[in-house]
Design a protein around this motif. Sequence first.
Motif, PDB file in Angstrom:
ATOM      1  N   ASP A 142       0.880  -1.148   0.047  1.00  0.00           N
ATOM      2  CA  ASP A 142      -0.186  -0.112   0.068  1.00  0.00           C
ATOM      3  C   ASP A 142       0.993   1.210  -0.063  1.00  0.00           C
ATOM      4  O   ASP A 142       0.408   2.348  -0.511  1.00  0.00           O
ATOM      5  CB  ASP A 142      -0.990  -0.071   1.335  1.00  0.00           C
ATOM      6  CG  ASP A 142      -1.916  -1.085   1.153  1.00  0.00           C
ATOM      7  OD1 ASP A 142      -2.188  -1.667   0.094  1.00  0.00           O
ATOM      8  OD2 ASP A 142      -2.655  -1.528   2.005  1.00  0.00           O
ATOM      9  N   MET A 143       2.218   1.222   0.563  1.00  0.00           N
ATOM     10  CA  MET A 143       3.020   2.428   0.566  1.00  0.00           C
ATOM     11  C   MET A 143       3.714   2.418  -0.414  1.00  0.00           C
ATOM     12  O   MET A 143       4.416   3.448  -0.593  1.00  0.00           O
ATOM     13  CB  MET A 143       3.851   2.239   2.011  1.00  0.00           C
ATOM     14  CG  MET A 143       3.067   2.189   3.517  1.00  0.00           C
ATOM     15  SD  MET A 143       4.244   1.915   4.542  1.00  0.00           S
ATOM     16  CE  MET A 143       5.292   3.238   4.652  1.00  0.00           C
ATOM     17  N   GLY A 144       3.652   1.480  -1.555  1.00  0.00           N
ATOM     18  CA  GLY A 144       4.563   1.421  -2.613  1.00  0.00           C
ATOM     19  C   GLY A 144       6.063   1.205  -2.584  1.00  0.00           C
ATOM     20  O   GLY A 144       6.910   1.702  -3.126  1.00  0.00           O
ATOM     21  N   LEU A 145       6.342   0.377  -1.240  1.00  0.00           N
ATOM     22  CA  LEU A 145       7.735   0.134  -0.793  1.00  0.00           C
ATOM     23  C   LEU A 145       8.220  -1.296  -1.120  1.00  0.00           C
ATOM     24  O   LEU A 145       9.209  -1.688  -0.402  1.00  0.00           O
ATOM     25  CB  LEU A 145       7.919   0.594   0.364  1.00  0.00           C
ATOM     26  CG  LEU A 145       7.680   2.094   0.863  1.00  0.00           C
ATOM     27  CD1 LEU A 145       7.792   2.318   2.354  1.00  0.00           C
ATOM     28  CD2 LEU A 145       8.698   2.849  -0.085  1.00  0.00           C
ATOM     29  N   LEU A 146       7.387  -2.018  -1.897  1.00  0.00           N
ATOM     30  CA  LEU A 146       7.831  -3.226  -2.017  1.00  0.00           C
ATOM     31  C   LEU A 146       8.922  -3.586  -3.336  1.00  0.00           C
ATOM     32  O   LEU A 146       9.093  -2.434  -3.906  1.00  0.00           O
ATOM     33  CB  LEU A 146       6.690  -4.369  -2.767  1.00  0.00           C
ATOM     34  CG  LEU A 146       5.525  -4.811  -1.836  1.00  0.00           C
ATOM     35  CD1 LEU A 146       4.577  -5.484  -2.430  1.00  0.00           C
ATOM     36  CD2 LEU A 146       6.289  -5.687  -0.611  1.00  0.00           C
TER      37      LEU A 146
END
Length: 287
Positions: A142-146
């Motif tokens: 959800d935070m775009g940090l994958l």
Amino acid sequence: MSTAPTLTQPKRSRMTLRRINLPGTILILASMLFSVIPLLSMLSAALQPQGTIPQGLSWPADPQWHNFIDAWNLANITTLLGSSVLIVLGVVPAVMLISTMAAYALVVLKIPLGKLFFLLLLVGLTLPFEVTIVPLYQQLQDMGLLNSRVGLCLALVGLNMPFAVYWMRAHFLTVPEELSEAAGMDGAGPLRAFRLIHVPLAGPALASLGLLTFLSTWNQFLLAIVLVDDPDKRTMAGALQSFVGKYSTDLVLLNAGSVLLMAPTIIVFLILQRHFVKALLQGATKG
């Protein structure tokens, strides 16, 4: 007649000490063998000719030292080493700073609801590590940090925090309250007392915490596999999966690669072990 007891007493004392120390010596030797023999077995297997199957613990007549160079190149160790160093530099200082400030607030400042906060940390410490993987994956997605080192560092900082706060809290409990009272009488505020008094005193505890956090981060395998798809952005331990998948049929190269992956942690531990022991002895001799 009166001198006989004084002459025999030291001998009896030495014999008693020998009887007392013998079980401890045997236990230390057994622990040492339990730790060293697997490493020696891996090293001897890594020096065998490539394509062979190592048999037990036997030193080869012609050690193949070039196996380490081949494993270094095949496993792309140079890139993985740089990635691991970046992750460690992002995790270890953050864990040390945040946990030290949190423990200082809990023990010295005695913040409101501090006991409840510490209880929640203990609950987090008892949770199985595998339970947190799915929530962490969803949050980072959800935070775009994958598939990023930043996301992996944030996850590792959070997972190390319960133990780190517990460790530093144990240190601050051994610090006399008179030090904080004297600092307050001299006009030092909480932040200044923390920076000039408590942090210097916490040197051994911080060094040992840094060592433990480094070992935990460097050897992180599961999170690096789940949260990061790019092998070049993982830790060295996280890249072991791809190395095993490619070269599992060659046990010699597999052992050589494993030795290379473990070498940095062994070196760092040997360098910093005295700080770890000092922190344990400091907590044992207080009071």
